[in-house]
Scaffold this motif. Structure first.
Motif, PDB file in Angstrom:
ATOM      1  N   ASN A   1       1.157  -1.076  -0.329  1.00 12.99           N
ATOM      2  CA  ASN A   1      -0.574  -0.077  -0.477  1.00 12.99           C
ATOM      3  C   ASN A   1       0.523   0.979  -0.079  1.00 12.99           C
ATOM      4  O   ASN A   1       0.035   2.077  -0.453  1.00 12.99           O
ATOM      5  CB  ASN A   1      -0.533  -0.199   1.257  1.00 12.99           C
ATOM      6  N   LEU A   2       1.918   1.254   0.640  1.00 13.74           N
ATOM      7  CA  LEU A   2       3.231   2.202   0.623  1.00 13.74           C
ATOM      8  C   LEU A   2       3.626   2.792  -0.498  1.00 13.74           C
ATOM      9  O   LEU A   2       3.869   4.117  -0.947  1.00 13.74           O
ATOM     10  CB  LEU A   2       3.991   1.822   1.856  1.00 13.74           C
ATOM     11  N   ASN A   3       4.152   1.578  -1.326  1.00 18.36           N
ATOM     12  CA  ASN A   3       4.423   1.713  -2.456  1.00 18.36           C
ATOM     13  C   ASN A   3       3.386   2.322  -3.302  1.00 18.36           C
ATOM     14  O   ASN A   3       3.909   2.828  -4.069  1.00 18.36           O
ATOM     15  CB  ASN A   3       4.856   0.314  -3.240  1.00 18.36           C
ATOM     16  N   LYS A   4       2.122   1.717  -3.228  1.00 19.85           N
ATOM     17  CA  LYS A   4       1.424   2.106  -4.876  1.00 19.85           C
ATOM     18  C   LYS A   4       1.026   3.580  -4.125  1.00 19.85           C
ATOM     19  O   LYS A   4       0.570   4.683  -5.008  1.00 19.85           O
ATOM     20  CB  LYS A   4      -0.048   1.096  -4.102  1.00 19.85           C
ATOM     21  N   THR A   5       1.394   4.143  -2.823  1.00 21.67           N
ATOM     22  CA  THR A   5       0.352   6.000  -2.671  1.00 21.67           C
ATOM     23  C   THR A   5       2.441   6.127  -3.756  1.00 21.67           C
ATOM     24  O   THR A   5       2.022   7.577  -4.322  1.00 21.67           O
ATOM     25  CB  THR A   5       1.092   5.613  -0.480  1.00 21.67           C
ATOM     26  N   LEU A   6       2.395   5.681  -3.416  1.00 22.99           N
ATOM     27  CA  LEU A   6       4.301   6.316  -4.000  1.00 22.99           C
ATOM     28  C   LEU A   6       4.173   6.833  -4.524  1.00 22.99           C
ATOM     29  O   LEU A   6       4.620   8.300  -5.648  1.00 22.99           O
ATOM     30  CB  LEU A   6       5.900   5.744  -3.195  1.00 22.99           C
ATOM     31  N   ASN A   7       3.747   5.943  -6.020  1.00 22.26           N
ATOM     32  CA  ASN A   7       3.750   6.109  -7.851  1.00 22.26           C
ATOM     33  C   ASN A   7       2.352   6.649  -7.436  1.00 22.26           C
ATOM     34  O   ASN A   7       2.736   7.277  -9.013  1.00 22.26           O
ATOM     35  CB  ASN A   7       3.104   3.842  -7.618  1.00 22.26           C
ATOM     36  N   ASN A   8       0.985   6.850  -7.053  1.00 21.88           N
ATOM     37  CA  ASN A   8       0.450   7.555  -6.959  1.00 21.88           C
ATOM     38  C   ASN A   8       0.698   8.758  -7.163  1.00 21.88           C
ATOM     39  O   ASN A   8       0.369  10.052  -7.569  1.00 21.88           O
ATOM     40  CB  ASN A   8      -0.723   7.399  -6.253  1.00 21.88           C
TER      41      ASN A   8
END
Length: 496
Positions: free
Chosen positions: A7-14
């Motif tokens: 979830n943290l990695n996805k947020t960074l990508n967003n």
């Protein structure tokens, strides 16, 4: 297995950022989402130039405005033209750029800013607004505190102290101003390179954040000032939204305790004017950090042991005889690099073998040697593996441990009875005028301990006489013991 890391990695990508950066940098960028998500999420972000302070906030809000000059009319409304200011229903986030270049503010503006950042209404036009605009101060900190500047001249950044805040306008560098803002650890970020930028194809992330903008959730936290309490809740609410899918969060869970540890590390800057990494000497922070590092390993890997030093984590996987020294921040990457280079240039026979360095200095692989200190160790790893199979394995492990304890106690009782019998017999011989030598039942253990202590003294002498090491105290976190020999494991801070 816990999915917080994904979830943290996805947020960074967003946000337009690659997730191939150290954990502290990931969470620092995630904390820049506080103003966009939380009403009255007032923040101050001070760090080096070009690290993405403005961009990350801009990429998370549809109603964002950045300015370089501030006046009461521009922010709170023009009395002459009767037009609303930027802090109104017009914008969710107003970011003041280069706050370090603004040396002083007029008294009316200071009063209005302090009132607004205290979550009170400023009614210059006799109007109230449903929206609560977050105000963000952005600026470059003194270079001695910046990880970016210090990496360039191969030195360590100065620890945060009261001087760090002198760069702010006078009334915001004092207690009444500091406690109205959440400070973000941007000084631990370095300049963004093209390899770290991800193209954002749509505005869905910004739209979603704007649509779900919220007040902070109230949590049951120990006694503290109201401003510190609100700051904790705002940070925890943001982390829970972006990292934990906005799930129900109970204060007894390890996730909440980990989020709170991170929140406390940020709030500490405004309340105590210093900064400590959330995982350092903090068991709750260690657990959260470990869960957020799982993406560095394969799905089938099982973590068997983990220690969190100030800048790196040492992780051992089950059935693998290595330490994976994971950089937690950019200093950790630097420590990995200099240890790797030192070992290859000086393959001393007292340094545990270094195998390789990979992922742009993020991970250093070294032969496993148990550390002499458990002070920085994660005490219980069961929280990572919450499926049925692991629960059964945990129960089996518990039963085995209890059985071994009972067996050991029974064995010790038998041995003790035998030695008491021998002692009684010996005393009886003495009373009859004879003498029988009494051998200590702990002789073997005692001799091994004496031998280990001698080896440790010799080991300390070797390190003290090594001309390439600093003359400083060698601590248990630096070395381990294996195959009846001491080995140097963590030594970046010892290298001249």
């Amino acid at each position: 297995m816990c999915k917080l890391n994904k979830n943290l990695n996805k947020t960074l990508n967003n946000m337009g950022l690659s997730s191939k950066i150290p954990l502290v940098a990931k969470l620092s960028y995630c904390a820049h989402l506080i103003p966009s998500l939380i009403r009255d999420g007032h923040c101050i972000s001070l760090g080096g130039a070009g690290i993405g302070k403005t961009t990350t906030i801009k990429n998370s809000s549809n109603k964002f405005k950045n300015i370089s000059k501030v006046t009461s009319p521009s922010l709170f409304g023009n009395l002459n033209s009767k037009t609303p200011g930027l802090i109104s229903n017009l914008y969710d986030v107003v970011a003041v750029e280069q706050i370090s270049s603004i040396k002083s503010l007029d008294d009316d503006l200071i009063n209005d800013l302090l009132t607004h950042c205290n979550e009170d209404e400023v009614t210059r036009l006799d109007e109230t607004y449903e929206n609560r605009t977050s105000l963000v101060f952005l600026g470059n900190c003194d270079t001695k505190y910046s990880i970016q500047s210090c990496c360039e001249d191969k030195s360590l950044p100065h620890e945060i102290n009261t001087e760090f805040f002198n760069i702010l306008p006078d009334d915001f560098g004092k207690e009444q101003g500091l406690e109205r803002f959440i400070f973000l650890p941007s000084f631990h970020l370095r300049k963004i390179k093209t390899s770290s930028i991800i193209k954002i194809d749509d505005n869905s992330f910004k739209e979603s954040v704007s649509e779900n903008r919220m007040n902070f959730n109230n949590y049951n936290i120990e006694e503290m000032s109201m401003r510190a309490y609100k700051a904790h809740c705002k940070i925890i609410t943001t982390l829970n939204y972006f990292i934990n899918n906005n799930s129900g969060l109970h204060e007894s869970t390890w996730i909440f305790k980990g989020f709170k540890a991170f929140a406390s590390s940020l709030v500490q800057m405004s309340t105590e004017q210093k900064y400590t990494h959330f995982y350092y000497k903090n068991e709750d922070g260690r657990k959260l950090a470990l869960a957020l590092l799982l993406d560095l390993f394969d799905e089938d890997d099982v973590i068997e042991e983990a220690h969190f030093l100030e800048n790196r984590a040492l992780i051992k996987l089950k059935e693998k005889n290595f330490w994976y020294k994971v950089a937690l921040n950019y200093i950790g990457e630097y420590e990995n690099k200099i240890e790797y280079e030192f070992y290859n240039s000086n393959p001393e026979n007292f340094i545990s073998k270094i195998i390789e360095i990979k992922d742009k200095d993020m991970i250093l692989v070294q032969e496993y040697v148990p550390l002499e200190s458990d002070y920085f160790k994660v005490k219980n790893l069961d929280f990572l593996y919450n499926n049925k199979e692991s629960e059964i394995d945990s129960l089996k492990k518990l039963l085995r441990e209890q059985n071994e304890i009972l067996y050991t106690q029974l064995k010790e009782n038998i041995v003790l009875k035998r030695h008491l019998h021998d002692l009684t017999s010996a005393l009886n011989h003495i009373s009859m005028g004879g003498f029988t030598g009494i051998e200590s039942p702990f002789r073997e253990e005692y001799e091994m301990l004496i031998k280990k202590e001698k080896n440790l003294k010799d080991f300390h002498k070797i390190l003290a006489n090594c001309p390439k090491f600093e003359k400083k105290e060698i601590k248990n976190k630096h070395f381990g013991f294996k195959d009846e020999k001491f080995w140097l494991v963590n030594f970046a801070d010892l290298i001249k």
